[in-house]
Design a protein around this motif. Structure first.
Motif, short mmCIF file in Angstrom:
data_model
loop_
_atom_site.label_atom_id
_atom_site.label_comp_id
_atom_site.label_asym_id
_atom_site.label_seq_id
_atom_site.Cartn_x
_atom_site.Cartn_y
_atom_site.Cartn_z
N ILE A 164 0.94 -1.03 -0.18
CA ILE A 164 0.04 -0.02 0.09
C ILE A 164 1.07 1.36 0.02
N SER A 165 0.33 2.23 -0.64
CA SER A 165 1.21 3.40 -0.78
C SER A 165 0.24 4.63 -0.89
N ASN A 166 -0.02 5.52 0.23
CA ASN A 166 -0.95 6.59 0.23
C ASN A 166 -0.15 8.00 0.71
N LYS A 167 -0.56 8.90 -0.06
CA LYS A 167 -0.01 10.09 0.44
C LYS A 167 -0.93 10.81 1.35
N ILE A 168 -0.17 11.33 2.33
CA ILE A 168 -0.89 12.04 3.68
C ILE A 168 -0.44 13.52 3.48
N THR A 169 -1.38 14.36 3.24
CA THR A 169 -1.11 15.70 3.13
C THR A 169 -1.53 16.54 4.62
N ILE A 170 -0.70 17.22 5.30
CA ILE A 170 -1.14 17.88 6.34
C ILE A 170 -0.95 19.44 6.29
N LYS A 171 -1.92 20.02 6.47
CA LYS A 171 -1.96 21.56 6.35
C LYS A 171 -2.19 22.27 7.97
N ASN A 172 -1.10 23.26 7.99
CA ASN A 172 -0.99 24.03 9.07
C ASN A 172 -1.51 25.53 8.95
N SER A 173 -2.61 25.89 9.50
CA SER A 173 -3.15 27.30 8.97
C SER A 173 -2.85 28.39 9.81
N LEU A 174 -1.77 27.87 10.89
CA LEU A 174 -1.41 29.07 11.84
C LEU A 174 -0.11 29.63 11.58
N ALA A 184 4.91 27.16 9.31
CA ALA A 184 3.86 28.17 9.46
C ALA A 184 3.09 28.23 8.05
N ASN A 185 1.72 28.29 8.03
CA ASN A 185 0.81 28.68 6.83
C ASN A 185 1.31 27.63 5.66
N SER A 186 1.52 26.51 5.97
CA SER A 186 2.32 25.55 4.91
C SER A 186 1.48 24.20 4.89
N GLU A 187 1.96 23.30 4.03
CA GLU A 187 1.59 21.95 3.98
C GLU A 187 2.49 21.20 3.75
N VAL A 188 2.63 19.80 4.12
CA VAL A 188 3.68 18.77 4.15
C VAL A 188 2.88 17.55 3.62
N THR A 189 3.77 16.84 2.94
CA THR A 189 3.46 15.63 2.52
C THR A 189 4.04 14.32 3.00
N ILE A 229 -3.51 26.04 32.73
CA ILE A 229 -4.61 25.44 32.14
C ILE A 229 -5.39 26.00 30.96
N VAL A 230 -5.58 25.15 30.01
CA VAL A 230 -5.97 25.82 28.74
C VAL A 230 -7.20 24.83 28.42
N ILE A 231 -8.26 25.69 28.07
CA ILE A 231 -9.56 25.08 27.67
C ILE A 231 -10.44 25.69 26.93
N ASP A 232 -11.41 25.10 26.32
CA ASP A 232 -12.13 25.85 25.30
C ASP A 232 -12.81 26.88 25.85
N GLN A 268 -0.85 26.88 22.59
CA GLN A 268 -1.53 25.81 22.93
C GLN A 268 -2.99 25.98 22.59
N SER A 269 -3.23 27.18 22.96
CA SER A 269 -4.81 27.56 22.76
C SER A 269 -5.21 27.40 21.39
N LYS A 270 -4.26 28.10 20.41
CA LYS A 270 -4.59 28.12 19.03
C LYS A 270 -4.66 26.90 18.50
N ILE A 271 -3.80 25.96 19.02
CA ILE A 271 -3.48 24.48 18.62
C ILE A 271 -4.99 23.79 18.68
N ILE A 272 -5.44 23.89 20.02
CA ILE A 272 -6.91 23.30 20.23
C ILE A 272 -8.13 23.78 19.43
N GLN A 273 -7.93 25.27 19.18
CA GLN A 273 -9.10 25.70 18.40
C GLN A 273 -8.71 25.37 16.73
N ASN A 274 -7.40 25.19 16.39
CA ASN A 274 -6.98 24.81 14.96
C ASN A 274 -6.56 23.58 14.75
N PRO A 275 -6.87 22.44 14.94
CA PRO A 275 -6.31 21.36 14.67
C PRO A 275 -5.64 21.20 13.00
N LEU A 276 -4.53 20.49 13.16
CA LEU A 276 -3.79 20.16 11.69
C LEU A 276 -5.07 19.50 10.70
#
Length: 397
Positions: free
Chosen positions: A26-36, A97-102, A323-326, A384-392
């Protein structure tokens, strides 16, 4: 029975055929985008049920992840419900930052033998040699809390027990695991881990406070809390993520039943908590706390962002706790001052959703070299707060 050469060749062909069936490449491409706007080094989860290409796979152990340069990464399979079948594959991604990787996920018959390892890991265990602590750590931080035997000893009038459901912080300045070593040396030399021998130490006082991240019920200017955990179970342990659960006996007049599912990823200062609660009657103010100790530190409460910070001197250095929380689940927060020992605390009153509350507790010690100032700690909390609100954002093709 003696097999002929033709018979041996035939049997070998059958083995190869079945091997190919179970280990279909199996060979699949995983693209991960960071919007922060900052680089993120985080664990990525491939949940098998979410992707058809993996949902029917019978050989999860053979999955490998490669980066864009072909380097094989450390991975971890996690069975979240302990039914014997892996639910997800974890690997650590680095996304600018503001990029994507595969990345590429591959499966071959030799994948299991090729799986890379790393000596730096996450870790957790029940600690019977220190009564019945439960401790957990990664490469940056370490925590512990206390079990039923420590409670029994205290209630029997002994001075060697501990009665607290608060969360203790162990200050470490080395990336490798220290839990086993510190406890082992503490058995030989009681009080060993309360002295810094070069790897860090435990100067943090919990007592009857919440430590950093303990829970309670705030009512009529009083905080009602559970006693020590009564049961523990490990769900997963390293190299990338440790997960475990702690059960608490029913507490308060509301008959609260609480189970905390706690996880800690490699490379982060924050441990994720999910408190699952039920009760015999409606709970008015489910609350999280951070002890203010002798009130010599500086508090910062940001209800809009869900960030609650305490920066305090401990011995000859400083520690930032948080502590970081929604923010949407926070009802109110207060910097509560009391003359009673261990009762001055930051209190965060929250509203669990569907009988569950998710929050992150963390800290950083100046001597660890991870931060240089309170401003650095505030920046980590903000991230950490931004990461929680903006998952990859993960896409697999």
């Amino acid at each position: 029975m003696i097999l002929s050469f033709k018979r041996i060749v035939s049997l070998f062909g059958i083995v190869v055929l079945f091997s190919s069936f179970f280990y279909k490449n199996i060979s699949n491409k995983i693209t991960i985008k960071n919007s922060l706007d900052f680089e993120r080094n985080e664990l990525v989860s491939i949940r098998f049920k979410d992707y058809k290409c993996f949902s029917n796979s019978k050989n999860h152990e053979s999955l490998l992840i490669k980066d864009k340069n072909g380097k094989q990464l450390v991975t971890q399979l996690v069975d979240n419900n302990l039914d014997g079948i892996p639910d997800e594959l974890l690997f650590q991604a680095a996304v600018p930052a503001n990029s994507e990787v595969t990345y590429t996920v591959i499966t071959t018959s030799k994948s299991i033998q090729k799986r890379p390892l790393d000596s730096i890991t996450t870790f957790a265990r029940f600690v019977p040699e220190r009564i019945d602590d439960f401790a957990w750590e990664n490469d940056k931080v370490a925590f512990r809390t206390y079990g039923p035997e420590a409670q029994r000893l205290t209630e029997a009038g002994r001075t060697d027990g501990t009665l607290s459901s608060g969360i203790d912080l162990w200050l470490k300045r080395v990336p490798y695991s220290i839990i086993d070593s510190w406890y082992f040396k503490n058995v030989k030399s009681p009080g060993y881990y309360h002295i810094d021998h070069g790897e860090g130490y435990d100067p943090y006082h919990v007592g009857s406070s919440r430590g950093t991240g303990g829970t309670g019920i705030w009512e009529n200017d009083s905080l009602y809390v559970s006693k020590n955990y009564v049961k523990s179970r490990i769900i997963a342990r390293g190299p990338l993520r440790t997960i475990f659960e702690l059960d608490y006996a029913p507490w308060s007049k509301y008959g609260v039943n609480e189970t905390k599912r706690i996880s800690l990823d490699l490379g982060t200062n924050f441990s994720k908590f999910e408190s699952k609660i039920s009760s015999t009657s409606s709970i008015p103010n489910f609350t999280l706390g951070i002890t203010l100790h002798e009130k010599k530190g500086i508090s910062a409460l940001n209800v809009q962002k869900g960030i609650y910070r305490y920066w305090e001197p401990i011995d000859d250095s400083f520690v930032g706790e948080g502590i970081v929380i929604d923010p949407k689940v926070v009802k109110k927060a207060l910097n509560y001052q009391s003359k009673t020992p261990d009762q001055s605390q930051i209190l965060i009153v929250a509203a669990p959703e569907n009988n569950s509350l998710i929050y992150y507790i963390g800290f950083s010690w100046l001597k660890s070299g991870q931060i240089q100032s309170v401003q650095d700690w505030d920046l980590l909390l903000e991230k950490q707060s931004k990461i929680i609100q903006n998952p990859l954002l993960v896409t697999i093709k």
